[in-house]
Design an enzyme around this catalytic site. Structure first.
Site, PDB file in Angstrom:
ATOM      1  N   SER A   1       0.829  -1.205   0.000  1.00  0.00           N
ATOM      2  CA  SER A   1       0.000   0.000   0.000  1.00  0.00           C
ATOM      3  C   SER A   1       0.867   1.260   0.000  1.00  0.00           C
ATOM      4  O   SER A   1       1.661   1.454  -0.916  1.00  0.00           O
ATOM      5  CB  SER A   1      -0.946  -0.042   1.197  1.00  0.00           C
ATOM      6  OG  SER A   1      -1.963   0.922   1.078  1.00  0.00           O
TER       7      SER A   1
ATOM      8  N   ASP B   1     -10.136  -3.706  -5.147  1.00  0.00           N
ATOM      9  CA  ASP B   1      -9.279  -2.728  -4.483  1.00  0.00           C
ATOM     10  C   ASP B   1      -9.228  -1.462  -5.322  1.00  0.00           C
ATOM     11  O   ASP B   1      -8.994  -1.528  -6.539  1.00  0.00           O
ATOM     12  CB  ASP B   1      -7.874  -3.322  -4.304  1.00  0.00           C
ATOM     13  CG  ASP B   1      -6.881  -2.387  -3.636  1.00  0.00           C
ATOM     14  OD1 ASP B   1      -7.282  -1.307  -3.162  1.00  0.00           O
ATOM     15  OD2 ASP B   1      -5.686  -2.739  -3.601  1.00  0.00           O
TER      16      ASP B   1
ATOM     17  N   HIS C   1      -8.157  -4.903  -0.602  1.00  0.00           N
ATOM     18  CA  HIS C   1      -7.020  -4.162  -0.081  1.00  0.00           C
ATOM     19  C   HIS C   1      -6.709  -4.573   1.357  1.00  0.00           C
ATOM     20  O   HIS C   1      -7.594  -4.651   2.204  1.00  0.00           O
ATOM     21  CB  HIS C   1      -7.272  -2.657  -0.128  1.00  0.00           C
ATOM     22  CG  HIS C   1      -6.029  -1.859   0.115  1.00  0.00           C
ATOM     23  ND1 HIS C   1      -5.115  -1.612  -0.886  1.00  0.00           N
ATOM     24  CD2 HIS C   1      -5.506  -1.297   1.237  1.00  0.00           C
ATOM     25  CE1 HIS C   1      -4.104  -0.915  -0.390  1.00  0.00           C
ATOM     26  NE2 HIS C   1      -4.312  -0.724   0.912  1.00  0.00           N
TER      27      HIS C   1
END
Length: 416
Positions: free
Chosen positions: A198, A356, A386
């Site tokens: 991320s 995501d 995610h």
């Protein structure tokens, strides 16, 4: 009167179900588990915002406190995930930056080991590689792949903004890659990776680009592993941002807020960013060449473009780029790097999840790296969401998370 408790209980049950339930794609397994987890996170966010409104802590501080409390409750799985008694763990500093070093039990006597620098996610505001699943995964990786893992505790918002987290990671990377430090840990200088998930994937990509083009570095990363990375902030209307805008655990609005916080921008710009007004055509600094570097109509496959149309604004917010220069800084948005930079980058593993908002960032970067001549392995999870890599133990254990960890490990085993 006897009916009153029944009615109240019924109303509370309906209210709870209404708060928890969100429609999820059929591909996501164990949807109610994800809904419950997301409801807990949303409740934490709401409570933190209320405390901030009442004049108590900054809302990020409150969220961190809640996460720390939850982390203390989480049990490691019965299989012993994260329990690696032979792994030596040291909390030290690299060039003044706090890091946690994991050294495998095999030692370095007589042979060299792999090295990996890991940068955790959390929207540049939350998270720590020393806690929870990050710590567990790094311990497992160190043990299983005989790897010296360096997890960087870079500084976070609201204490700092861009470029401080990036500069922290870069300083730690340069220190780790120095021949003296690699020799101290018996790490093979030709087998050193940088990885992150991320926001950590953003930092890993940016640091990798900088190291790759720095002629003063005698040792460079040999591979990069980017796990659902966030890579650009000019288009919040890509197909994945629209398709998955209400899918846990990273909502579209939350990702925009993370960006605004990271770049030190006015949080009231959220609606402008959501509408792509900040990247309208009248901004001369966003040249056609620059726009082509994130043109999803060219970079994505028909499967992921679906029937979505690009959101291009003719005339948008005045002065945004001047007020938020980080929007065009490749250190913040690695997807904007030129092909001459990408061509020097190491082999890449890019993990993306269908459900995501950041899916298309990863897919576009994979395509651009490949176009620049870099070998890329794209690992796409149709049932992924995610953050799934972090959910591998009780109480929020998902099969897709375990598969994602295994895919990440296997690629490193075969490529590092």
């Amino acid at each position: 009167m006897r009916l009153l408790p029944v009615v109240v209980t019924g109303l509370l049950t309906v209210a709870f179900a209404y708060y928890v339930y969100i429609p999820l794609p059929d591909a996501i397994q164990e949807p109610w588990k994800l809904m419950m987890m997301d409801a807990g996170f949303r409740a934490t966010m709401h409570l933190a915002s209320l405390k901030a409104w009442l004049g108590f802590d900054h809302y990020i501080t409150s969220i961190r406190q809640s996460m720390d409390g939850f982390d203390g409750m989480v049990k490691r799985s019965e299989s012993g995930a994260g329990v690696m008694p032979g792994v030596k763990v040291s909390d030290i500093t690299f060039a003044g930056i706090p890091v946690r070093v994991y050294e495998p039990p095999a030692g370095g006597e007589g042979h060299l080991r792999r090295g990996l620098m890991f940068l955790h996610g959390g929207g540049w505001a939350l998270g720590s590689a020393k806690k929870g699943s990050y710590d567990a995964i790094n311990r497992m990786l160190s043990d299983e792949l005989n790897t010296v893992v360096v997890a960087v505790e870079y500084r976070l918002y609201p204490e700092v903004h861009f470029p401080v987290p990036y500069l922290d990671c870069l300083a730690a990377a340069k220190h780790f890659l120095s021949p003296e430090v690699l020799a101290r840990y018996a790490v093979d200088p030709e087998r050193v990776a940088v990885a992150g998930d991320s926001a950590g994937g953003n930092l890993a990509a940016a640091v990798s680009q900088e190291i790759s083009t720095d002629d003063t570095m005698s040792v460079k990363f040999s591979v990069q592993a980017l796990i659902y990375p966030v890579l650009q902030a000019l288009d919040f209307n890509t197909p994945s941002y629209l398709q998955n805008q209400y899918i846990p655990i990273l909502y579209r609005t939350l990702m925009v807020r993370f960006w605004l916080q990271y770049l030190g921008a006015d949080l009231n710009l959220e609606s402008q960013f959501m509408a792509n007004n900040h990247s309208s055509l009248h901004h001369s600094k966003i040249t056609p060449e620059l726009r082509a570097r994130l043109d999803w109509t060219v970079l994505l496959s028909p499967k992921h473009k679906k029937s979505y149309k690009p959101v291009i604004v003719e005339k948008g917010s005045e002065g945004v780029l001047k007020a938020v220069p980080g929007l065009l800084d490749v250190r913040a948005a690695p997807l904007l790097a030129g092909p001459e930079v990408l061509a020097k980058c190491p082999r890449a593993y890019i993990l993306t999840c269908e459900n995501d908002v950041l899916r298309d960032d990863g897919l576009m970067y994979a395509r651009r790296l490949q176009d620049a001549g870099v070998t890329v392995t794209s690992d796409h999870y149709e049932d992924g969401f995610h953050g799934c890599l972090s959910f591998i133990a009780w109480p929020f254990e998902f099969d897709v998370g375990k598969r994602a960890v295994r895919g990440y490990f296997d690629w490193l085993k075969n490529n590092l």
